[in-house]
Design a protein around this motif. Sequence first.
Motif, mmCIF file in Angstrom:
data_model
loop_
_atom_site.group_PDB
_atom_site.id
_atom_site.type_symbol
_atom_site.label_atom_id
_atom_site.label_comp_id
_atom_site.label_asym_id
_atom_site.label_seq_id
_atom_site.Cartn_x
_atom_site.Cartn_y
_atom_site.Cartn_z
ATOM 1 N N LYS A 29 7.226 3.941 0.524
ATOM 2 C CA LYS A 29 7.003 3.470 1.884
ATOM 3 C C LYS A 29 7.338 1.992 2.083
ATOM 4 O O LYS A 29 7.982 1.619 3.047
ATOM 5 N N GLU A 30 6.907 1.126 1.196
ATOM 6 C CA GLU A 30 7.125 -0.315 1.347
ATOM 7 C C GLU A 30 8.286 -0.818 0.490
ATOM 8 O O GLU A 30 8.462 -2.026 0.347
ATOM 9 N N ALA A 31 9.063 0.064 -0.074
ATOM 10 C CA ALA A 31 10.120 -0.326 -1.015
ATOM 11 C C ALA A 31 11.375 -0.776 -0.276
ATOM 12 O O ALA A 31 11.626 -0.383 0.862
ATOM 13 N N LEU A 69 12.639 -2.976 -5.315
ATOM 14 C CA LEU A 69 11.388 -3.716 -5.278
ATOM 15 C C LEU A 69 10.379 -2.970 -4.406
ATOM 16 O O LEU A 69 10.742 -2.342 -3.422
ATOM 17 N N GLY A 70 9.129 -3.071 -4.759
ATOM 18 C CA GLY A 70 8.058 -2.529 -3.931
ATOM 19 C C GLY A 70 7.796 -1.049 -4.084
ATOM 20 O O GLY A 70 6.921 -0.519 -3.405
ATOM 21 N N ASP A 90 2.890 -1.656 -15.212
ATOM 22 C CA ASP A 90 2.955 -2.444 -13.989
ATOM 23 C C ASP A 90 3.462 -1.519 -12.883
ATOM 24 O O ASP A 90 4.642 -1.164 -12.874
ATOM 25 N N PRO A 91 2.618 -1.104 -11.937
ATOM 26 C CA PRO A 91 3.010 -0.097 -10.943
ATOM 27 C C PRO A 91 4.135 -0.523 -9.998
ATOM 28 O O PRO A 91 4.874 0.315 -9.517
ATOM 29 N N VAL A 92 4.291 -1.817 -9.719
ATOM 30 C CA VAL A 92 5.295 -2.240 -8.738
ATOM 31 C C VAL A 92 6.350 -3.163 -9.341
ATOM 32 O O VAL A 92 6.874 -4.042 -8.672
ATOM 33 N N ARG A 93 6.692 -2.946 -10.590
ATOM 34 C CA ARG A 93 7.682 -3.815 -11.226
ATOM 35 C C ARG A 93 9.059 -3.597 -10.608
ATOM 36 O O ARG A 93 9.325 -2.573 -9.971
ATOM 37 N N THR A 94 9.939 -4.572 -10.800
ATOM 38 C CA THR A 94 11.308 -4.486 -10.308
ATOM 39 C C THR A 94 12.109 -3.555 -11.214
ATOM 40 O O THR A 94 12.105 -3.712 -12.423
#
Length: 147
Positions: A41-43, A55-56, A72-76
């Motif tokens: 959704k926010e990616a 990202l995101g 890390d759930p939101v890593r690049t």
Amino acid sequence: MSIAQNKKAFHDYFIEEKYEAGIVLDGWEVKAIRAGRTQLKEAYVIIRGGELYLLGCHISPLPTASTHVNPDPVRTRKLLLHAEEISKLIGKVERSGYTLVPLDMHFVRGRIKLEIGLAKGKKQHDKREAEKEKDWQREKHRLLRNK
């Protein structure tokens, strides 16, 4: 077979072209994605150093994740595309005011792929017009079904 979709992208952007990209993932991420624990959704996608990065994108680790891995759930995450596709995307994003948006995460022959879209932002009146058109199509189908 779709894993996760970004329906908000179709509401906020006009999607001009679609590309299918591979994703560089860790083992725990693959297991979590197969369990359906991902969200787009926010990616968004950025271009850095001639490469594409996601990202995101939130991938929730499974509770049974290994003890020696610090998830890390939101890593690049790096995206994999052919060089000519990347150069074409870089040109369009830098010149024409387009942006890259993740649309759909799915399986292709056992591999996890990400469909990204070359998108142009919608104005508020465009969003309202699209909503009216969608409501009219829904009402039209309802009327035809009842006759």
